[in-house]
Write an enzyme that holds these catalytic residues in place. Structure first.
Site, short mmCIF file in Angstrom:
data_model
loop_
_atom_site.label_atom_id
_atom_site.label_comp_id
_atom_site.label_asym_id
_atom_site.label_seq_id
_atom_site.Cartn_x
_atom_site.Cartn_y
_atom_site.Cartn_z
N TYR A 35 1.21 -0.76 0.19
CA TYR A 35 0.25 0.27 0.02
C TYR A 35 0.88 1.52 0.06
O TYR A 35 0.97 2.01 -1.02
CB TYR A 35 -0.96 -0.27 1.25
CG TYR A 35 -2.77 0.57 1.04
CD1 TYR A 35 -2.65 0.74 -0.34
CD2 TYR A 35 -3.94 -0.03 1.65
CE1 TYR A 35 -4.31 1.32 -1.06
CE2 TYR A 35 -4.86 0.40 1.27
CZ TYR A 35 -5.25 0.69 0.26
OH TYR A 35 -6.19 1.11 0.18
N GLU A 94 2.27 6.11 -6.81
CA GLU A 94 1.49 7.45 -8.06
C GLU A 94 1.82 8.50 -7.41
O GLU A 94 1.98 9.68 -8.47
CB GLU A 94 -0.03 7.13 -6.73
CG GLU A 94 -0.67 5.78 -7.13
CD GLU A 94 -2.16 5.27 -6.80
OE1 GLU A 94 -2.90 6.09 -6.06
OE2 GLU A 94 -2.41 3.35 -6.60
C1 LIG Z 1 -11.34 11.81 -8.51
C2 LIG Z 1 -10.52 11.70 -7.51
C3 LIG Z 1 -10.34 11.35 -6.48
C4 LIG Z 1 -8.86 11.36 -6.07
C5 LIG Z 1 -8.39 10.48 -4.40
C6 LIG Z 1 -6.96 11.09 -3.78
C7 LIG Z 1 -7.09 9.98 -3.19
C8 LIG Z 1 -7.00 8.96 -2.91
C9 LIG Z 1 -5.88 8.29 -1.13
C10 LIG Z 1 -5.86 6.55 -1.17
C11 LIG Z 1 -5.10 6.13 -2.68
C12 LIG Z 1 -4.81 5.13 -2.10
C13 LIG Z 1 -3.60 4.15 -3.80
C14 LIG Z 1 -3.55 3.06 -3.76
C15 LIG Z 1 -2.97 2.67 -4.06
C16 LIG Z 1 -3.09 0.74 -3.85
O1 LIG Z 1 -3.31 0.49 -3.79
S1 LIG Z 1 -1.38 0.68 -3.77
C17 LIG Z 1 -1.53 -1.57 -3.67
C18 LIG Z 1 -2.32 -2.13 -2.24
N1 LIG Z 1 -3.32 -1.76 -2.20
C19 LIG Z 1 -4.46 -2.53 -1.74
O2 LIG Z 1 -3.41 -3.97 -0.53
C20 LIG Z 1 -5.74 -2.38 -1.30
C21 LIG Z 1 -6.09 -2.79 -2.33
N2 LIG Z 1 -7.85 -2.76 -1.99
C22 LIG Z 1 -8.70 -3.38 -1.45
O3 LIG Z 1 -8.41 -4.12 -0.55
C23 LIG Z 1 -10.31 -2.78 -1.20
O4 LIG Z 1 -9.97 -1.59 -2.53
C24 LIG Z 1 -10.41 -2.22 0.38
C25 LIG Z 1 -12.15 -1.63 -0.22
C26 LIG Z 1 -9.71 -1.14 0.51
C27 LIG Z 1 -10.65 -3.20 1.29
O5 LIG Z 1 -11.63 -4.00 0.82
P1 LIG Z 1 -12.67 -4.64 1.48
O6 LIG Z 1 -13.73 -5.32 0.90
O7 LIG Z 1 -13.30 -3.94 2.96
O8 LIG Z 1 -11.83 -5.59 2.50
P2 LIG Z 1 -12.41 -7.10 2.88
O9 LIG Z 1 -11.73 -7.50 4.00
O10 LIG Z 1 -11.33 -7.97 1.33
O11 LIG Z 1 -13.75 -8.09 2.01
C28 LIG Z 1 -14.71 -7.34 2.92
C29 LIG Z 1 -15.79 -8.42 3.23
O12 LIG Z 1 -15.84 -7.99 1.50
C30 LIG Z 1 -16.33 -9.59 0.85
N3 LIG Z 1 -15.58 -8.80 -0.50
C31 LIG Z 1 -15.69 -7.78 -1.00
N4 LIG Z 1 -15.34 -7.52 -1.92
C32 LIG Z 1 -15.86 -9.27 -2.62
C33 LIG Z 1 -15.81 -9.81 -4.37
N5 LIG Z 1 -15.55 -9.39 -5.40
N6 LIG Z 1 -15.68 -10.80 -3.90
C34 LIG Z 1 -16.38 -11.16 -2.65
N7 LIG Z 1 -16.79 -11.21 -1.61
C35 LIG Z 1 -16.07 -9.55 -1.70
C36 LIG Z 1 -15.58 -10.32 1.61
O13 LIG Z 1 -15.35 -11.26 1.28
C37 LIG Z 1 -15.47 -9.81 2.65
O14 LIG Z 1 -16.14 -10.81 3.81
P3 LIG Z 1 -16.21 -11.42 5.27
O15 LIG Z 1 -14.96 -12.48 4.59
O16 LIG Z 1 -17.54 -11.74 5.03
O17 LIG Z 1 -15.95 -10.03 5.69
#
Ligand SMILES: CCCCCCCCCCCCC/C=C/C(=O)SCCNC(=O)CCNC(=O)[C@H](O)C(C)(C)COP(=O)(O)OP(=O)(O)OC[C@H]1O[C@@H](n2cnc3c(N)ncnc32)[C@H](O)[C@@H]1OP(=O)(O)O
Length: 242
Positions: free
Chosen positions: A164, A171
């Site tokens: 991250y 970026e």
């Molecule tokens: C308009 C201009 C805007 C500009 C704004 C600029 C500001 C930006 C600031 C921030 C910049 C960030 C830059 C990011 C760069 C990168 O990505 S670098 C690479 C590293 N990144 C990461 O490791 C993060 C990757 N991202 C994520 O993981 C997600 O996008 C998240 C939303 C941040 C977090 O994911 P989340 O879903 O909340 O967590 P999980 O634990 O994975 O899942 C929660 C539950 O949801 C289920 N689930 C989610 N998606 C799916 C799916 N596709 N299919 C099936 N299930 C899904 C998941 O299983 C979990 O369920 P439970 O197990 O029941 O809890």
């Protein structure tokens, strides 16, 4: 009396059947979506490796993968829809910020400004995104199929600790490299006077975007740290509503 009880039972049964059908459809769609996205990011990984092995340089790499990258990263917008309709338990805001910032990087920075496409920082965020997404989508897929290998779970909730911040560095350095070109070209900007009587300076907009990482990135990072504690260490975490 008996008839109204029977009616209630029939109604309950119908509701349960409806819920079960929706949940089966949602699971089927999510499984298809996650497999397609894993495959898409694997194709990107292979294309990047092949390009580098054949050419021995990263120059021109972005152009060679641009179409595939734009397609799969833009398609990730449906994830905001998944949260909005409640088929995944994730915040619309957290997902929205993550997806929109990526789409912004792809379309309004890297794709729009040719001169920066060969910057090392572009390769940095591309490699980081690719590793992240292959891990993330394969985690969701195996999880939905109830056959999740521990190393994928481990990778999903540990690699981000390093990836991250690295992605954010890539970026921010790319946006910083874009600034002089944006200033010189005046792209996406509107100067007064004009028919709409509106002024917009993309150069300053990019500075605001860079500054917005300061409050927004820690929120995404801490969200992932909370998810890590929940999934790897079984902690019960009460999330605030959106
Ligand atoms: C308009 C201009 C805007 C500009 C704004 C600029 C500001 C930006 C600031 C921030 C910049 C960030 C830059 C990011 C760069 C990168 O990505 S670098 C690479 C590293 N990144 C990461 O490791 C993060 C990757 N991202 C994520 O993981 C997600 O996008 C998240 C939303 C941040 C977090 O994911 P989340 O879903 O909340 O967590 P999980 O634990 O994975 O899942 C929660 C539950 O949801 C289920 N689930 C989610 N998606 C799916 C799916 N596709 N299919 C099936 N299930 C899904 C998941 O299983 C979990 O369920 P439970 O197990 O029941 O809890």
């Amino acid at each position: 009396m008996a008839s109204s009880e029977e009616d209630g039972t029939v109604e309950e049964k119908e509701n349960n059947n409806k819920k079960r059908t929706i949940s089966t459809l949602a699971t089927a769609w999510l499984t298809f979506y996650n497999i397609a996205m894993t495959a898409g990011w694997l194709v990107l990984a292979m294309a990047m490796m092949r390009f580098y092995i054949q050419k021995g340089t990263h120059k021109g790499l972005y152009r060679s993968i641009a179409r595939t990258l734009k397609f799969f990263q833009t398609f990730a917008l449906v994830e905001v829809g998944h949260c909005a309709i409640g088929i995944v338990r994730t915040s619309v805001i957290v997902t929205g910020v993550q997806v929109c910032s990526r789409i912004f990087m792809v379309w309004f920075i890297t794709n729009s400004i040719r001169q920066i496409q060969s910057e090392e920082s572009v390769i940095l965020f591309l490699v980081v995104w690719t590793v992240t997404e292959i891990t993330r989508y394969s985690y969701y897929t195996f999880n939905l199929l109830h056959h999740l290998p521990y190393f994928i779970k481990w990778a999903r909730y540990n690699l981000f600790i390093v990836l991250y911040p690295l992605g954010v560095v890539g970026e921010l350095m790319t946006i910083y490299a874009a600034l002089p070109f944006v200033r010189r070209s005046g792209m996406y900007s509107m100067r007064l006077p004009n028919v709409y009587n509106v002024s917009f300076d993309y150069y300053y907009c990019l500075i605001v975007v860079m500054l917005s990482y300061i409050p927004l990135f820690p929120q995404l990072y801490f969200h992932m740290l909370r998810q890590r504690r929940k999934v790897l260490h079984g902690e019960v975490i009460v999330e605030k509503d959106d």
